[in-house]
Design a protein around this motif. Sequence first.
Motif, PDB file in Angstrom:
ATOM      1  N   MET A 137      51.694  36.020  35.167  1.00  0.00           N
ATOM      2  CA  MET A 137      51.626  37.393  35.661  1.00  0.00           C
ATOM      3  C   MET A 137      52.982  37.826  36.232  1.00  0.00           C
ATOM      4  O   MET A 137      53.393  38.982  36.061  1.00  0.00           O
ATOM      5  CB  MET A 137      50.564  37.482  36.758  1.00  0.00           C
ATOM      6  CG  MET A 137      50.106  38.868  37.062  1.00  0.00           C
ATOM      7  SD  MET A 137      48.561  38.752  37.953  1.00  0.00           S
ATOM      8  CE  MET A 137      48.488  40.352  38.659  1.00  0.00           C
TER       9      MET A 137
ATOM     10  N   ARG B 226      50.633  44.958  33.233  1.00  0.00           N
ATOM     11  CA  ARG B 226      50.001  44.075  34.215  1.00  0.00           C
ATOM     12  C   ARG B 226      48.534  44.432  34.417  1.00  0.00           C
ATOM     13  O   ARG B 226      47.681  43.564  34.595  1.00  0.00           O
ATOM     14  CB  ARG B 226      50.714  44.144  35.563  1.00  0.00           C
ATOM     15  CG  ARG B 226      51.661  43.005  35.730  1.00  0.00           C
ATOM     16  CD  ARG B 226      52.127  42.851  37.142  1.00  0.00           C
ATOM     17  NE  ARG B 226      53.401  42.161  37.079  1.00  0.00           N
ATOM     18  CZ  ARG B 226      53.993  41.592  38.082  1.00  0.00           C
ATOM     19  NH1 ARG B 226      53.460  41.645  39.289  1.00  0.00           N
ATOM     20  NH2 ARG B 226      55.135  40.972  37.926  1.00  0.00           N
TER      21      ARG B 226
ATOM     22  N   CYS C 240      45.242  41.990  33.820  1.00  0.00           N
ATOM     23  CA  CYS C 240      44.150  41.764  34.783  1.00  0.00           C
ATOM     24  C   CYS C 240      42.795  42.040  34.116  1.00  0.00           C
ATOM     25  O   CYS C 240      41.849  41.258  34.269  1.00  0.00           O
ATOM     26  CB  CYS C 240      44.306  42.658  36.013  1.00  0.00           C
ATOM     27  SG  CYS C 240      45.698  42.187  37.040  1.00  0.00           S
TER      28      CYS C 240
ATOM     29  N   TRP D 200      41.974  39.257  31.667  1.00  0.00           N
ATOM     30  CA  TRP D 200      41.670  37.999  32.373  1.00  0.00           C
ATOM     31  C   TRP D 200      40.260  38.056  32.964  1.00  0.00           C
ATOM     32  O   TRP D 200      39.483  37.123  32.812  1.00  0.00           O
ATOM     33  CB  TRP D 200      42.706  37.745  33.474  1.00  0.00           C
ATOM     34  CG  TRP D 200      42.604  36.370  34.062  1.00  0.00           C
ATOM     35  CD1 TRP D 200      43.260  35.255  33.642  1.00  0.00           C
ATOM     36  CD2 TRP D 200      41.782  35.961  35.166  1.00  0.00           C
ATOM     37  NE1 TRP D 200      42.902  34.177  34.417  1.00  0.00           N
ATOM     38  CE2 TRP D 200      41.995  34.574  35.364  1.00  0.00           C
ATOM     39  CE3 TRP D 200      40.887  36.631  36.010  1.00  0.00           C
ATOM     40  CZ2 TRP D 200      41.352  33.843  36.373  1.00  0.00           C
ATOM     41  CZ3 TRP D 200      40.237  35.908  37.009  1.00  0.00           C
ATOM     42  CH2 TRP D 200      40.467  34.524  37.186  1.00  0.00           C
TER      43      TRP D 200
ATOM     44  N   LEU E 271      50.014  46.151  41.877  1.00  0.00           N
ATOM     45  CA  LEU E 271      50.534  45.589  40.624  1.00  0.00           C
ATOM     46  C   LEU E 271      52.040  45.780  40.509  1.00  0.00           C
ATOM     47  O   LEU E 271      52.715  45.006  39.836  1.00  0.00           O
ATOM     48  CB  LEU E 271      49.870  46.297  39.436  1.00  0.00           C
ATOM     49  CG  LEU E 271      48.382  46.027  39.231  1.00  0.00           C
ATOM     50  CD1 LEU E 271      47.833  47.003  38.197  1.00  0.00           C
ATOM     51  CD2 LEU E 271      48.141  44.596  38.784  1.00  0.00           C
TER      52      LEU E 271
ATOM     53  N   ALA F  40      48.109  39.200  44.183  1.00  0.00           N
ATOM     54  CA  ALA F  40      47.250  39.785  43.147  1.00  0.00           C
ATOM     55  C   ALA F  40      46.573  38.673  42.337  1.00  0.00           C
ATOM     56  O   ALA F  40      45.394  38.780  41.984  1.00  0.00           O
ATOM     57  CB  ALA F  40      48.064  40.702  42.241  1.00  0.00           C
TER      58      ALA F  40
ATOM     59  N   LEU G  74      42.535  37.936  41.828  1.00  0.00           N
ATOM     60  CA  LEU G  74      41.815  37.672  40.572  1.00  0.00           C
ATOM     61  C   LEU G  74      40.846  36.500  40.758  1.00  0.00           C
ATOM     62  O   LEU G  74      39.676  36.566  40.373  1.00  0.00           O
ATOM     63  CB  LEU G  74      42.800  37.328  39.447  1.00  0.00           C
ATOM     64  CG  LEU G  74      43.574  38.466  38.776  1.00  0.00           C
ATOM     65  CD1 LEU G  74      44.603  37.903  37.813  1.00  0.00           C
ATOM     66  CD2 LEU G  74      42.624  39.421  38.036  1.00  0.00           C
TER      67      LEU G  74
ATOM     68  N   PHE H 236      43.187  46.441  41.783  1.00  0.00           N
ATOM     69  CA  PHE H 236      44.622  46.210  41.540  1.00  0.00           C
ATOM     70  C   PHE H 236      45.229  47.599  41.382  1.00  0.00           C
ATOM     71  O   PHE H 236      44.900  48.304  40.426  1.00  0.00           O
ATOM     72  CB  PHE H 236      44.820  45.367  40.272  1.00  0.00           C
ATOM     73  CG  PHE H 236      44.129  44.035  40.391  1.00  0.00           C
ATOM     74  CD1 PHE H 236      44.794  42.943  40.917  1.00  0.00           C
ATOM     75  CD2 PHE H 236      42.793  43.900  40.032  1.00  0.00           C
ATOM     76  CE1 PHE H 236      44.149  41.728  41.068  1.00  0.00           C
ATOM     77  CE2 PHE H 236      42.137  42.681  40.176  1.00  0.00           C
ATOM     78  CZ  PHE H 236      42.817  41.594  40.695  1.00  0.00           C
TER      79      PHE H 236
END
Length: 355
Positions: A1, A14, A18, A21, A57, A88, A92, A113
């Motif tokens: 990231m 980014r 996220c 993911w 982010l 961040a 997650l 985020f």
Amino acid sequence: MALIKAPTGHEKKRAEYCVEWLQAQGIEEVLSDECTNVIVPWNIQSGKNNCMFMAHLDTVFSEETELMIKEKKGKWCCPGIGDDTANAAILLLLIKYVHEKVKKRSCGVWFVFDVGEEGLGNLAGSRKLMESYGNRLRWVTSFDLYTHHIYTSSVGSYRYRIVVKTKGGHSYLDFGNKSAVAEMAALIHELYGYQPVGAGHTTYNAGVISGGTSVNTIAQECSMLYEARSDEAEALVECENYLYEALKKRKTDDVQIECKKIGERPCMGVVDTEKIMRIAQKCSDLIEKVTGKRPAFGQASTDCNIPLAMGIPSLCIGLIEGAGAHTLEEWINPESLTKGFQIAVGVFETVTEEH
Ligand SMILES: [Zn+2]
């Protein structure tokens, strides 16, 4: 990231990372809004019985900044790695943990985020989120920066772009014509003579200056970015009055000055500071238990400025050990990442239980 470039205003890659993911972890409800904030609702309750956890982010670094994680004496060095990438990343993991392990409770949560926290982003992401969810929130936590501080109150700021224009000319043949660079220098000198009023902590900064054509040209144009910061709203207004007076004094037929306000971060509104301090103490105990070091309480300009201005109690807490935010030498201690996760879970437990 940390290797995905995310200058303020260009956080999309980014944000997509996220989303992908989270979806790969089997989390079905992952939303985004028109600002590119990524939003994960969990157990949302009717009325105001909801909290928000956020991490930003964006980083202060441009597309041109090379991103590479270098290992030096057990530290991981990379621009933006601590502010706010590592926080961040832990957020997650917290979302995954809560979805898999935590039983539903009486409090709902939006995990977010967000964008536009740094530089001239003007807290765009946080503003949009508070507009959408502010009236449904009783608490906001922002995970940002390092474990040595908990930010319990906010610092407001005003930001300006100032452009000076003159006739200019040849450095030898037209000597005596007004120079935009010299006029800007005089203006900055005057601004740095300002003595802030009031009991709060008030600062100012001429952060970026550019202009001129060549070494043998009397500059026709010069511009700068200027900001004032304070924990007191009135002190910011005083700073602004001083700036406007200084501009007025320097304006003549030969010297044009344009000043545009390009950012405004609000100071604290009317907010339950007792509740903030109560939860800050609990989080401080928790951080001391996990890291062995007690964080200091401080004030800063963060995503919490917006909810705090609206009267929503908020705290900005760092989850990792590191330093050098906003520099190319920024680093984190990778061993602190697992501790940061423990702290994040503890903060989640604390604020979703506390009323
Ligand atoms: Zn940050």
